[in-house]
Design an enzyme around this catalytic site. Structure first.
Site, PDB file in Angstrom:
ATOM      1  CD  GLU A  16      -1.518   2.105   2.228  1.00  0.00           C
ATOM      2  OE1 GLU A  16      -1.183   3.134   1.743  1.00  0.00           O
ATOM      3  OE2 GLU A  16      -1.779   1.845   3.199  1.00  0.00           O
ATOM      4  CB  CYS A  45      -1.827   6.382   2.613  1.00  0.00           C
ATOM      5  SG  CYS A  45      -2.862   5.654   3.701  1.00  0.00           S
TER       6      CYS A  45
END
Length: 676
Positions: A258, A297
């Site tokens: 990720e 993120c």
């Protein structure tokens, strides 16, 4: 505060940092507050400890045992989270930021604990999908199952969420039955270490289930094999370096990433200034820029608005951001804290120079802003900043450069097709949000962007009061994205657990599959006992326990009485000629629900006993019509058992109705709660 020596926990021992340790500064003051790292970590010993002690200890437990373990961990962390709050301030996080990191991590653990009890069996094998009949008679069947991998899960986490980043990976890993070696980012590893200490000191986890590396993992990746998993969160450059490790490639070691994500937020064409959606869009955009100082993120990096509304968005968003007090996160009136370190601040400033080649800064000055708090003047602070790109079609760097801080770039779009094109220019992201009250817009944008995004967040006046926000990954839903976002996937409920398990196709007779899965399979052995199964407690019932009932003849009077009593006078039950014109019926037929009611009358034991409640029916199917004069009987089989509380558990019964010719007329699964 005194200097913290951040330790590692390896093979059951705490290991202090040595003379190779890295110094860690407070994000608030810039002063050194901790040191972490040692060249003395024995990677092979940690892996051996996980594989030979942690794994077997976890695999002895059932999924429900592990779920209860997770719940106990979450409860213990809840009781002690103030200690984590206190130490987390030095990462630059405000009280509001704690809700994302610490409370979010604990909440995620609670969700996986609940899903483990609700959606997984109290056993060691997880069935995946439906049974497959591979032969005509059903004597040879197939079933996909999931079992835990026999290695170690190496979690390499980012600096921005030292608690949530660990727990959102750890919870599904432990629920799967796999031990974890956690490697947090060094900049904030002191918070992770504090959380790991709390969990280990609670004496809830079995030995070997959790280890911690504060600092470098050394050559650990060179020692992994096909039974291990690497789960990484961080930059695309680091992910590429790690995933190309020759040993990982050679052994096909699972690698989930990720990474960087140029997330977008789109203002729908209908969301004009003055509408609830416009106000919601401005609120959420400001939240994404300021929460965790933009170090998420999932933060919005690109803001897309109809060209006619760009100026209004800039004006409204600038006004809202101007109210964001920047400074010492420990102070009550501070809304946005610091970046995690001076290094991170420098990185953001470098990225601003790149963005500045294609966009103009319209709000925020990195070299001229007020910092709240006397002790914070030398910290890693930046103000919220907004850029405007007037030509997004011919720009490139705004679509491939992520300034991981309180920064976002606004750009205009001509129509939905253009908005789709711009959103997808990010090359794959974790999340794109759309604020609109128009379902047609939502559908068009979803069809155009879904392939490039791991999550689409759509919000409007209807859902705004209860929505969770653009930047909040929920443990129930998948978190990840294609392309530059890493191509990995985390969370997603039980989907996330399966990332740490092997899916295997098993084939064999019904008895073999029943023995492996722990639930009765059609065609497997059954056994009748003298006593009615409804008279036996949950703990006394066995998989395959069976009841065969007497027959009952269905009469025309039964059909008409049921029709008038319920009001269901559908022509197939009342008009013989009309029913015959229907290709499914030979004439008047009994109601399906009449048959289900008669079935209950045939198999129910009416006296007070262990059966506490009928909680539902699953997979109900009517296979053959029943006419007046036909006789039905029932076969009732214990298919599966799932404990719910110490006092009762759920029993899933396979129910089959047959007629006088032994042809199936209906089949379903009955759920009851039975006292233990």
């Amino acid at each position: 505060m005194s200097l913290m020596n951040v330790k590692s926990y390896a093979a059951g021992q705490w290991i202090a940092p040595d003379d190779t340790a890295r110094e860690i500064e407070s994000a608030i003051t810039g002063h050194v507050i901790a040191r972490a790292g040692t060249k003395g970590i024995d990677a092979q010993a940690m892996l051996d400890h996980a594989r030979t002690i942690g794994g077997p200890n976890l695999r002895k437990l059932t999924f429900h045992d592990r779920a209860r373990m997770l719940k106990a961990l979450a409860q213990h962390l809840t009781e002690n989270k103030q200690a984590l709050y206190d130490i987390s301030y030095n990462t630059g996080a405000t009280k509001r930021d704690h809700a994302f990191d610490i409370d979010g991590g604990i909440g995620t653990t609670f969700v996986f604990a609940s899903k483990g009890r609700r959606e997984m069996p109290d056993g060691h094998v997880l069935s995946d999908g439906d049974l497959e009949q591979l032969s005509r008679s059903g004597s040879f069947l197939g079933q996909h199952i999931c079992t835990p991998l026999l290695g170690a899960a190496v979690h390499i986490n980012a600096f921005n969420f030292p608690v949530w980043g660990m727990l959102e990976k750890l919870a599904p890993t432990l629920l799967a039955g796999m031990p974890a070696i956690v490697k947090p980012a060094t900049a904030t590893c002191y918070v992770t270490e504090a959380c790991v200490r709390l969990m280990l000191e609670a004496d809830i986890l079995p030995e070997g289930a959790l280890q911690l590396v504060s600092g470098s993992i050394g050559d650990m990746l060179d020692r992994l094999d096909c039974q291990d998993v690497v789960s990484f969160t961080g930059s695309a450059a680091t992910a590429t370096k790690l995933r190309s490790n020759p040993n990982l490639v050679q052994n096909s070691t699972r690698f989930m990433a990720e990474q960087d994500s140029l997330n977008a937020s789109i203002l729908g064409p209908d969301a004009e200034p003055g509408t609830p959606e416009f106000d919601l869009f401005i609120k959420e955009a400001a939240t994404e820029i300021t929460t965790k100082a933009g170090q998420k993120c999932t933060a919005t990096r690109r803001i897309l608005a109809p060209e006619d509304h760009v100026d209004a968005v800039i004006e409204a968003l600038s006004e809202r951001l101007s109210k964001a007090t920047v400074g010492d996160p420990r102070l009550e009136d501070t809304r946005m804290g610091a970046l995690v370190s001076a290094d991170q601040k420098r990185d953001v400033l470098e990225k601003l120079d790149i963005l500045g080649t294609e966009a103009k800064r319209v709000f925020g000055a990195p070299d001229d802003f007020l910092i709240n708090g006397d002790d914070a003047q030398t910290g890693a602070f930046l103000p919220p900043m907004l850029y405007h790109c007037t030509d997004p079609d011919n720009a490139q760097r705004i679509h491939d450069t992520e300034a991981f801080g309180p920064v976002s770039t606004i750009m205009g779009y001509r129509d939905i097709g253009h908005a789709v094109e711009l959103a997808n220019r990010g090359g794959g992201s974790l999340v794109t949000s759309l604020i609109t009250h128009d379902p047609a817009t939502a559908r068009e944008l979803t069809l155009g962007t879904a392939a490039f995004h791991g999550r689409l967040y759509i919000n409007d006046r209807t859902s705004m009061k209860e929505s969770t926000g653009h930047g909040a990954p929920m443990p129930h839903m998948v978190h990840g994205g294609p392309g530059r976002a890493g191509g990995g996937e985390e969370l997603g409920g039980i989907r996330g657990v399966k990332h740490y398990m092997q899916r295997t196709a098993i084939q064999g007779s019904p008895d073999m599959l029943s023995a492996i899965t722990g639930k009765w399979v059609p065609g497997a052995e059954t056994h009748e006992r003298p006593a009615h199964p409804f008279t036996r407690k949950f703990t006394e019932l066995a998989i395959g326990d069976t009841l065969h009932t007497q027959s009952r003849t269905v009469t025309l009077e039964d059909i008409e009485t049921f029709a008038h009593f319920t009001g269901d006078t559908f022509y197939a039950h009342m008009d013989d000629e009309a029913a015959k014109r229907n290709p499914f019926f030979p004439g008047r037929v009994a109601h399906g629900y009449l048959l289900i009611s008669f079935a209950a009358g045939l198999f129910v034991e009416p006296n007070e006993g262990p059966v506490l409640a009928n909680t539902g029916l699953d997979n109900l199917r009517f296979m053959k019509p029943v006419s007046a004069g036909d006789a039905i009987k029932v076969q009732l089989i214990v298919k599966a058992k799932t404990p719910r509380t110490p006092d009762y558990g759920e029993v899933r019964w396979h129910v089959t109705l047959t007629n006088q010719d032994d042809e199936k007329v209906a089949e379903y699964e009955l759920l009851t709660m039975n006292a233990t």
